[in-house]
Design a protein around this motif. Structure first.
Motif, PDB file in Angstrom:
ATOM      1  N   LEU A  63      -5.982   3.583  -7.385  1.00  0.00           N
ATOM      2  CA  LEU A  63      -5.604   3.915  -6.010  1.00  0.00           C
ATOM      3  C   LEU A  63      -6.635   3.374  -5.026  1.00  0.00           C
ATOM      4  O   LEU A  63      -6.289   2.779  -4.002  1.00  0.00           O
ATOM      5  N   TYR A  64      -7.901   3.574  -5.320  1.00  0.00           N
ATOM      6  CA  TYR A  64      -8.969   3.143  -4.422  1.00  0.00           C
ATOM      7  C   TYR A  64      -8.987   1.623  -4.281  1.00  0.00           C
ATOM      8  O   TYR A  64      -9.009   1.076  -3.173  1.00  0.00           O
ATOM      9  N   ASP A  65      -8.970   0.915  -5.402  1.00  0.00           N
ATOM     10  CA  ASP A  65      -9.009  -0.546  -5.366  1.00  0.00           C
ATOM     11  C   ASP A  65      -7.718  -1.123  -4.776  1.00  0.00           C
ATOM     12  O   ASP A  65      -7.742  -2.145  -4.078  1.00  0.00           O
ATOM     13  N   GLY A  66      -6.578  -0.481  -5.081  1.00  0.00           N
ATOM     14  CA  GLY A  66      -5.313  -0.966  -4.547  1.00  0.00           C
ATOM     15  C   GLY A  66      -5.259  -0.884  -3.034  1.00  0.00           C
ATOM     16  O   GLY A  66      -4.837  -1.822  -2.352  1.00  0.00           O
TER      17      GLY A  66
ATOM     18  N   ALA B 231       0.827  -1.206   0.000  1.00  0.00           N
ATOM     19  CA  ALA B 231       0.000   0.000   0.000  1.00  0.00           C
ATOM     20  C   ALA B 231       0.861   1.256   0.000  1.00  0.00           C
ATOM     21  O   ALA B 231       0.567   2.244  -0.691  1.00  0.00           O
ATOM     22  N   ARG B 232       1.951   1.233   0.774  1.00  0.00           N
ATOM     23  CA  ARG B 232       2.855   2.395   0.799  1.00  0.00           C
ATOM     24  C   ARG B 232       3.483   2.616  -0.574  1.00  0.00           C
ATOM     25  O   ARG B 232       3.636   3.764  -1.025  1.00  0.00           O
ATOM     26  N   ARG B 233       3.819   1.534  -1.244  1.00  0.00           N
ATOM     27  CA  ARG B 233       4.399   1.654  -2.586  1.00  0.00           C
ATOM     28  C   ARG B 233       3.370   2.227  -3.565  1.00  0.00           C
ATOM     29  O   ARG B 233       3.698   3.074  -4.402  1.00  0.00           O
ATOM     30  N   ILE B 234       2.130   1.779  -3.460  1.00  0.00           N
ATOM     31  CA  ILE B 234       1.070   2.298  -4.322  1.00  0.00           C
ATOM     32  C   ILE B 234       0.902   3.799  -4.125  1.00  0.00           C
ATOM     33  O   ILE B 234       0.829   4.576  -5.085  1.00  0.00           O
ATOM     34  N   VAL B 235       0.851   4.213  -2.853  1.00  0.00           N
ATOM     35  CA  VAL B 235       0.633   5.631  -2.545  1.00  0.00           C
ATOM     36  C   VAL B 235       1.784   6.481  -3.073  1.00  0.00           C
ATOM     37  O   VAL B 235       1.570   7.528  -3.703  1.00  0.00           O
ATOM     38  N   ARG B 236       3.010   6.059  -2.850  1.00  0.00           N
ATOM     39  CA  ARG B 236       4.165   6.871  -3.262  1.00  0.00           C
ATOM     40  C   ARG B 236       4.283   6.955  -4.782  1.00  0.00           C
ATOM     41  O   ARG B 236       4.571   8.023  -5.326  1.00  0.00           O
TER      42      ARG B 236
ATOM     43  N   ARG C   9       1.484  -4.985  -9.858  1.00  0.00           N
ATOM     44  CA  ARG C   9       0.421  -5.624 -10.638  1.00  0.00           C
ATOM     45  C   ARG C   9      -0.672  -6.168  -9.733  1.00  0.00           C
ATOM     46  O   ARG C   9      -1.835  -6.181 -10.092  1.00  0.00           O
ATOM     47  N   THR C  10      -0.296  -6.640  -8.574  1.00  0.00           N
ATOM     48  CA  THR C  10      -1.259  -7.295  -7.693  1.00  0.00           C
ATOM     49  C   THR C  10      -2.266  -6.329  -7.112  1.00  0.00           C
ATOM     50  O   THR C  10      -3.289  -6.754  -6.588  1.00  0.00           O
ATOM     51  N   ALA C  11      -2.008  -5.033  -7.205  1.00  0.00           N
ATOM     52  CA  ALA C  11      -2.941  -4.071  -6.612  1.00  0.00           C
ATOM     53  C   ALA C  11      -4.213  -3.964  -7.418  1.00  0.00           C
ATOM     54  O   ALA C  11      -5.277  -3.700  -6.890  1.00  0.00           O
ATOM     55  N   THR C  12      -4.114  -4.139  -8.739  1.00  0.00           N
ATOM     56  CA  THR C  12      -5.299  -4.029  -9.577  1.00  0.00           C
ATOM     57  C   THR C  12      -6.089  -5.309  -9.503  1.00  0.00           C
ATOM     58  O   THR C  12      -5.546  -6.397  -9.419  1.00  0.00           O
TER      59      THR C  12
ATOM     60  N   ALA D 158      -4.450  10.171   0.758  1.00  0.00           N
ATOM     61  CA  ALA D 158      -3.579   9.902  -0.387  1.00  0.00           C
ATOM     62  C   ALA D 158      -4.011  10.699  -1.612  1.00  0.00           C
ATOM     63  O   ALA D 158      -3.169  11.247  -2.337  1.00  0.00           O
ATOM     64  N   GLU D 159      -5.322  10.771  -1.852  1.00  0.00           N
ATOM     65  CA  GLU D 159      -5.833  11.527  -2.999  1.00  0.00           C
ATOM     66  C   GLU D 159      -5.533  13.011  -2.843  1.00  0.00           C
ATOM     67  O   GLU D 159      -5.081  13.686  -3.787  1.00  0.00           O
ATOM     68  N   GLY D 160      -5.781  13.533  -1.649  1.00  0.00           N
ATOM     69  CA  GLY D 160      -5.546  14.952  -1.424  1.00  0.00           C
ATOM     70  C   GLY D 160      -4.079  15.323  -1.455  1.00  0.00           C
ATOM     71  O   GLY D 160      -3.692  16.353  -2.024  1.00  0.00           O
ATOM     72  N   THR D 161      -3.234  14.483  -0.854  1.00  0.00           N
ATOM     73  CA  THR D 161      -1.803  14.771  -0.843  1.00  0.00           C
ATOM     74  C   THR D 161      -1.207  14.712  -2.246  1.00  0.00           C
ATOM     75  O   THR D 161      -0.331  15.518  -2.598  1.00  0.00           O
TER      76      THR D 161
END
Length: 473
Positions: free
Chosen positions: A134-137, A21-26, A200-203, A150-153
């Motif tokens: 982002l949401y699904d991940g 999740a941290r990787r997705i956000v960054r 890839r696994t986030a989607t 995350a969206e706002g930042t």
């Protein structure tokens, strides 16, 4: 006075971000920053004038851009749900890179037309897919409560980058005239690198059941008629979910007002108040700072109002500042423009989360987000035509007042419909509870959990939530 409760007691601690999740956000931060870093934005009007385009040609291209964006949103949302949001983001980054190189290859009317058509295609490929990924991940990692921040930042970081980069455009143009477009292409290429690095696994695989829909199979990827099926499913979701439709309509005011003011009316307003072009960059930087702060800290709004109510209040603030600009002098106009930008910054992440939360489980999320974008861009295209007519007639103040009044009328109608939906839901809830309560009073009636299942299975509508960090939950 009662002692103040510690923060941990007042609100449960959020689930820590996992490594994925941290990787997705960054990486989302990097993608949003680089993809939207259009170095040419402050100078595109002057750049096209230097290239020999007339005002009619310049604003004509802008009108075509809005219409093209609406048309592109229809297939791109379907593509995102069919090939996966990550692949759609990759395609959008490639198209955006090529789009920013078009004016360098051909600095003519046709070159700029191709440039903006490609910009519309690239942005439509990512407009719903980025938010959906982002949401699904985060939801797949059970970290969905971090989505709003995350969206706002991400938006705030993108705005901060513009503050730092836009003042450099003028000096760089002196050295290399097409520098704004070359740097924009380089930034878009950097966003492509971020997309490639996304997990890839986030989607969620297209044929995999969504959370809450386990056991229900989806059509296989690449099957015939699947895109049409997604379109029909999205339309059924909008029709069958009054809440989703209401949230989408509410966002029209925020998007249209912010887009028209910050892009089309920004320079006319400053010029009308006697603020010269040399100061426009400073004012734009101040507005961007205000918007970045709002986007990064939507939680500052507190929990006194529901997220839906906050979006309505912020929409009225946007309308009120436009009307107030007509009453003051230059400094008042600059201050109100900054207030306008801050209100837009607060509203964007809250509105985006409301729409995401309103999407039913298992529904084609990217397609539905594209539907919302189509509605926003269609209204914006009509507004752009009206803006041109008002400005041609020299009625800027009238335009600002009419925009404020139209927003107030739209929000008033929204509140009436919202009350109607609440009343209908309340009536349905009373009808469902009455037989159960009567049965419970009869001798020998069942009082176990199963007897009360019909009542417990009926959730409250999302507008009952009073938390901006759990909007719509």
């Amino acid at each position: 006075m009662s002692p103040r409760l510690p923060r941990s007691a007042a609100r449960p601690a959020a689930t820590p971000l996992t490594g994925t999740a941290r990787r997705i956000v960054r990486l989302n931060y990097g993608f949003q920053l680089l993809f939207n870093l259009l170095w040419w934005m402050p100078v595109f009007y002057a750049y096209q004038k230097d290239a020999g385009l007339s005002d009619g040609q310049i604003f004509g291209i802008q009108s075509i851009y809005y219409v093209a964006f609406c048309l592109f949103e229809i297939p791109t949302g379907l593509i995102a749900d069919r090939i996966g949001t990550r692949n759609c983001l990759r395609a959008g980054a490639v198209v955006m890179t090529a789009a920013n190189l078009a004016p360098v290859v051909s600095s003519s009317y046709s070159g700029f037309l191709v440039h903006f058509l490609a910009i519309a295609a690239g942005r439509s490929l990512t407009s719903g897919a980025a938010s959906a990924y982002l949401y699904d991940g985060l939801r797949a990692e059970r970290c969905e409560e971090h989505y709003l921040k995350a969206e706002g930042t991400a938006r705030a970081l993108g705005l901060a980058a513009k503050i730092l980069c836009w003042p450099l455009v003028g000096p760089l143009m002196v050295l290399v005239h097409p520098a704004p477009y070359l740097l924009s292409a380089l930034s878009a290429a950097g966003s492509l690198i971020c997309v490639i690095a996304l997990p890839r696994t986030a989607t969620q695989a297209r044929g995999t059941a969504s959370p809450g829909r386990a056991g229900k199979s989806r059509a296989p990827r690449g099957g015939r008629g699947t895109s049409l099926g997604d379109a029909k499913a999205a339309l059924r979701c909008v029709v069958s979910s009054p809440w989703l439709a209401l949230v989408m309509v509410q966002g029209v005011a925020v998007f249209t007002l912010s887009r028209i003011c910050q892009v089309n009316l920004f320079q006319p307003i400053l010029l009308d108040h006697g603020i010269g072009e040399s100061a426009h960059g400073g004012v734009l930087a101040a507005m961007t700072v205000a918007e970045a702060v709002g986007s990064a800290r939507p939680q500052w709004l507190g929990r006194r109002l529901t997220p839906v109510a906050w979006v309505s209040v912020l929409s009225l603030v946007l309308a009120g500042t436009l009307a107030g600009i007509t009453l003051g002098g230059p400094w008042t106009a600059v201050a109100l423009l900054c207030v306008f930008a801050a209100a837009a910054g607060f509203a964007y992440p809250i509105q985006r989360k409301l729409v995401n939360d309103a999407v039913p489980a298992g529904a084609p999320r990217a397609t539905l987000l594209s539907v919302e974008s189509i509605v926003d861009r269609a209204v914006c295209a009509l507004a752009a035509v009206a803006v041109g007519a008002y400005l041609s007639a020299g009625h800027l103040d009238t335009l600002l007042w009419h925009s404020a009044l139209a927003t107030a009328v739209l929000l008033g109608a929204f509140q009436l419909v919202l009350r109607s939906v609440r009343a209908r839901r309340g009536a349905e809830g009373d009808a469902a509870e009455r037989p159960v309560s009567e049965a419970a009073e009869e001798p020998g009636s069942r009082t176990d959990a199963g007897a009360h299942a019909p009542v417990q299975a009926r959730p409250r509508e999302p507008y009952a939530s009073h938390s901006t960090t759990r909007a719509g939950k």
